[in-house]
Design a protein around this motif. Structure first.
Motif, PDB file in Angstrom:
ATOM      1  N   CYS A  39      60.630  93.177  46.669  1.00  0.00           N
ATOM      2  CA  CYS A  39      59.977  92.367  45.499  1.00  0.00           C
ATOM      3  C   CYS A  39      59.120  91.276  45.939  1.00  0.00           C
ATOM      4  O   CYS A  39      57.984  91.127  45.669  1.00  0.00           O
ATOM      5  CB  CYS A  39      61.054  92.440  44.674  1.00  0.00           C
ATOM      6  N   GLN A  40      59.830  90.262  46.693  1.00  0.00           N
ATOM      7  CA  GLN A  40      59.077  89.301  47.363  1.00  0.00           C
ATOM      8  C   GLN A  40      57.662  89.762  47.981  1.00  0.00           C
ATOM      9  O   GLN A  40      56.712  88.889  47.763  1.00  0.00           O
ATOM     10  CB  GLN A  40      60.052  88.482  48.314  1.00  0.00           C
ATOM     11  N   GLN A  41      57.746  90.769  48.975  1.00  0.00           N
ATOM     12  CA  GLN A  41      56.560  91.170  49.805  1.00  0.00           C
ATOM     13  C   GLN A  41      55.489  91.658  48.602  1.00  0.00           C
ATOM     14  O   GLN A  41      54.360  91.268  48.911  1.00  0.00           O
ATOM     15  CB  GLN A  41      56.913  92.090  50.857  1.00  0.00           C
ATOM     16  N   ALA A  42      55.995  92.340  47.467  1.00  0.00           N
ATOM     17  CA  ALA A  42      54.966  92.950  46.677  1.00  0.00           C
ATOM     18  C   ALA A  42      54.483  91.868  45.916  1.00  0.00           C
ATOM     19  O   ALA A  42      53.111  92.032  45.686  1.00  0.00           O
ATOM     20  CB  ALA A  42      55.667  93.850  45.672  1.00  0.00           C
ATOM     21  N   LEU A  43      55.082  90.833  45.664  1.00  0.00           N
ATOM     22  CA  LEU A  43      54.365  89.742  44.997  1.00  0.00           C
ATOM     23  C   LEU A  43      53.721  88.980  45.602  1.00  0.00           C
ATOM     24  O   LEU A  43      52.577  88.276  45.101  1.00  0.00           O
ATOM     25  CB  LEU A  43      55.890  88.830  44.394  1.00  0.00           C
ATOM     26  N   ALA A  44      53.856  89.052  47.002  1.00  0.00           N
ATOM     27  CA  ALA A  44      52.765  88.371  47.955  1.00  0.00           C
ATOM     28  C   ALA A  44      51.461  88.932  47.829  1.00  0.00           C
ATOM     29  O   ALA A  44      50.369  88.399  47.974  1.00  0.00           O
ATOM     30  CB  ALA A  44      53.635  88.263  49.280  1.00  0.00           C
ATOM     31  N   LEU A  45      51.587  90.220  47.591  1.00  0.00           N
ATOM     32  CA  LEU A  45      50.154  91.044  47.503  1.00  0.00           C
ATOM     33  C   LEU A  45      49.657  90.777  46.063  1.00  0.00           C
ATOM     34  O   LEU A  45      48.442  91.093  46.133  1.00  0.00           O
ATOM     35  CB  LEU A  45      50.619  92.659  47.814  1.00  0.00           C
ATOM     36  N   ALA A  46      50.623  90.569  45.112  1.00  0.00           N
ATOM     37  CA  ALA A  46      49.932  90.568  43.762  1.00  0.00           C
ATOM     38  C   ALA A  46      49.076  89.332  43.741  1.00  0.00           C
ATOM     39  O   ALA A  46      48.105  89.036  42.891  1.00  0.00           O
ATOM     40  CB  ALA A  46      51.174  90.711  42.803  1.00  0.00           C
ATOM     41  N   GLY A  47      49.532  88.269  44.359  1.00  0.00           N
ATOM     42  CA  GLY A  47      48.588  86.860  44.314  1.00  0.00           C
ATOM     43  C   GLY A  47      49.020  86.094  43.283  1.00  0.00           C
ATOM     44  O   GLY A  47      49.894  86.220  42.410  1.00  0.00           O
ATOM     45  N   ALA A  48      48.088  85.031  42.888  1.00  0.00           N
ATOM     46  CA  ALA A  48      48.378  84.095  42.121  1.00  0.00           C
ATOM     47  C   ALA A  48      48.751  84.476  40.670  1.00  0.00           C
ATOM     48  O   ALA A  48      49.244  83.736  39.851  1.00  0.00           O
ATOM     49  CB  ALA A  48      47.302  82.993  42.020  1.00  0.00           C
ATOM     50  N   GLU A  49      48.271  85.662  40.116  1.00  0.00           N
ATOM     51  CA  GLU A  49      48.337  86.181  38.774  1.00  0.00           C
ATOM     52  C   GLU A  49      49.846  86.425  38.571  1.00  0.00           C
ATOM     53  O   GLU A  49      50.223  86.402  37.409  1.00  0.00           O
ATOM     54  CB  GLU A  49      47.456  87.301  38.753  1.00  0.00           C
ATOM     55  N   ALA A  50      50.706  86.410  39.470  1.00  0.00           N
ATOM     56  CA  ALA A  50      51.891  86.783  39.634  1.00  0.00           C
ATOM     57  C   ALA A  50      52.775  85.481  39.149  1.00  0.00           C
ATOM     58  O   ALA A  50      54.140  85.514  38.551  1.00  0.00           O
ATOM     59  CB  ALA A  50      52.447  87.707  40.645  1.00  0.00           C
ATOM     60  N   GLU A  51      52.261  84.377  39.222  1.00  0.00           N
ATOM     61  CA  GLU A  51      53.076  83.096  39.183  1.00  0.00           C
ATOM     62  C   GLU A  51      53.800  82.821  37.744  1.00  0.00           C
ATOM     63  O   GLU A  51      55.027  82.508  37.832  1.00  0.00           O
ATOM     64  CB  GLU A  51      52.173  81.803  39.328  1.00  0.00           C
ATOM     65  N   PRO A  52      53.094  83.173  36.559  1.00  0.00           N
ATOM     66  CA  PRO A  52      53.911  82.877  35.427  1.00  0.00           C
ATOM     67  C   PRO A  52      55.042  83.959  35.379  1.00  0.00           C
ATOM     68  O   PRO A  52      56.240  83.178  34.865  1.00  0.00           O
ATOM     69  CB  PRO A  52      53.025  83.342  34.346  1.00  0.00           C
ATOM     70  N   ALA A  53      54.887  85.098  35.830  1.00  0.00           N
ATOM     71  CA  ALA A  53      56.191  85.741  35.680  1.00  0.00           C
ATOM     72  C   ALA A  53      57.213  85.418  36.861  1.00  0.00           C
ATOM     73  O   ALA A  53      58.716  85.360  36.390  1.00  0.00           O
ATOM     74  CB  ALA A  53      55.771  87.508  36.192  1.00  0.00           C
TER      75      ALA A  53
END
Length: 493
Positions: free
Chosen positions: A365-379
């Motif tokens: 999940c952490q690695q997937a969020l790294a690919l998602a980028g800054a738009e994932a920050e609120p979540a």
């Protein structure tokens, strides 16, 4: 085929297939299928075939000319081979031998256009690939057929071939060639494997003959490898025109140099140009075809993109034992189909849990969020106070350079440490890297084990026990084992 893995894990690494449209173009461009299509278009009501559907000898010169080949023995052989593929794939239909006016059979049949011919120009890429797969299966059957150099001793009464006298077992022949192709597939898809490199034919033959526990093969074993290599040489020569492999055949001069028509000796293979002994590589179309064949046989052979339409938990569980590069590619495809913020929330929700697979899900999940980028920050900020995800969230925010990352409570630090090691243990990664991780975590926190055994994490005792095995300092390893005992003795454990 490659050996078994623990239940629930893929038998093979995921393959990165080319797009169907590209593979379909490759399929139609293969020499054998292209010739079969041309003959299907050439054939007409006057085309005569034998009782087995084969072109009669009188038709072969014209068929060869239709293919742009010379009307000699070689041209006739190519035409005959392409015609058999046209029949086997349904590009043409063979009509039963005609009866003449007297009611006696002529022994000749005629042909009509097959339903599958329209798929060549009017079908989808999947239709074309299914047509090619039928052609590959037909060539595979030819490749495992017995070599009939001397028919005298196998012709029985009535002129029929006595297959028992051939000492030919079609099931074992198919199993052997499937095994060879499976090993070639594994070498191609493995992240540390051959990739784009060609594989020496002796190495491929040896992978099927030489037991893993033999360091120095005997002369008898080497002779078996030589015989298998020459059989594979014949088989790969047949499989290349259907586009399965790129193949450099065994140098026929090797046999001449040794003064024999049998398999060349392998004793000098390492001392000279190994390419003279044959080199083979799977094509992108070959990867597709072998995977399809393995799937039909019940082998778990994943492909990158298989999880794109699945939910977040299926993605995180699915990539848990993928090689890093394949996991990133799979995750990137999954994210590309979703709105980033919603996808991040789904990933974080799927990462929760106390089951044995949960730590590795959180790592991915952490690695997937790294690919998602800054738009994932609120979540991510929404789970800062979550007991299971708060540590992960802080690490992700810090690595992304976010401001105002709150310091974690001490209990969260140790919970994250246990969770991280549990994930790495399940991932079965590099031993030295895991030892470095263990020693780094212990070195960062004085009294690590005195706090770690109190952590309310379902894997705490197993992690501490593993740390006792992994830590290279004997005293620290002993402290870890003591902590593991305390964790197992804790009420409720």
């Amino acid at each position: 085929m490659p050996g078994d893995r623990p239940a629930g894990r893929p038998t093979l690494p995921p393959v990165r297939l080319h797009p169907d449209a590209e593979l379909a173009r490759d399929a139609l461009g293969t020499p054998l299928l292209a010739r079969a299509v041309r003959l299907a278009r050439w054939a007409g009501p006057e085309t005569r075939v034998g009782a087995g559907g084969e072109l009669v000898d009188e038709q072969l010169p014209a068929a060869a000319e239709a293919l742009g080949l010379t009307a000699d023995e070689d041209g006739a052989a190519y035409a005959s081979e392409a015609w058999r593929i046209a029949v086997d794939t349904g590009l043409v239909n063979v009509v039963d031998p005609e009866d003449d006016a007297t009611g006696h059979g002529t022994g000749h049949g005629t042909v009509t256009t097959g339903d599958h011919l329209r798929l060549v120009t009017g079908g989808s890429p999947k239709d074309v690939l299914a047509l090619w797969q039928d052609a590959f299966d037909a060539v595979f059957a030819d490749a495992i057929a017995p070599v009939l150099d001397d028919l005298a001793h196998v012709i029985g009464e009535g002129g029929e071939i006595d297959f028992e006298a051939l000492d030919w077992d079609p099931e074992s022949e198919a199993e052997f060639l499937d095994g060879v192709l499976g090993n070639l597939y594994l070498l191609t898809v493995s992240e540390s494997g051959a990739g784009e490199e060609q594989i020496p034919l002796p190495a491929l033959a040896a992978s099927m003959i030489v037991p893993d526990d033999i360091r120095e093969p005997t002369d008898a074993v080497l002779e078996q490898v030589s015989d298998a290599m020459m059989r594979l040489d014949d088989q790969f020569r047949l499989l290349e025109p259907i586009g399965l492999v790129e193949y450099r055949p065994v140098d026929e001069a090797l046999m001449a140099e040794e003064g024999t028509e049998s398999a060349p000796s392998l004793s000098a293979a390492e001392e000279e140009d190994v390419s003279r002994y044959g080199m083979v590589r799977l094509t992108p179309l070959g990867l597709y075809g072998i995977r399809a064949r393995m799937l039909e046989g019940g082998v778990v052979a994943p492909a990158v993109g298989d999880l794109a339409d699945k939910d977040a938990k299926a993605l995180l569980d699915g990539v848990s034992h993928y090689p890093d590069r394949s996991a990133r590619a799979e995750t990137a495809q999954w994210l590309a189909l979703r709105e980033t913020s919603a996808a991040a929330r789904d990933l974080l929700a799927a990462a929760r849990g106390t089951d044995p697979g949960a730590p590795l899900r959180r790592l991915h999940c952490q690695q997937a969020l790294a690919l998602a980028g800054a738009e994932a920050e609120p979540a991510v900020r929404d789970v800062l106070d979550d007991r299971e995800l708060g540590g992960l969230a802080r690490v992700w925010l810090a690595e992304g350079g976010s401001a105002d990352v709150p310091a974690p409570p001490e209990s969260m630090i140790f919970w994250l440490a246990v969770d991280t090691i549990a994930a790495q243990l399940d991932a079965e990664g590099d031993l030295e890297e895991l030892q470095d991780l263990v020693e780094g975590l212990v070195g960062q926190h004085s009294g690590f084990f005195e706090e770690a055994w109190r952590v309310d994490h379902p894997a705490a005792a197993d992690v501490l026990e593993a740390m006792g095995r992994l830590h290279r300092d004997k005293k620290t390893a002993k402290d870890a084992r003591k902590a593991a005992f305390k964790a197992r003795s804790r009420p409720g454990s």
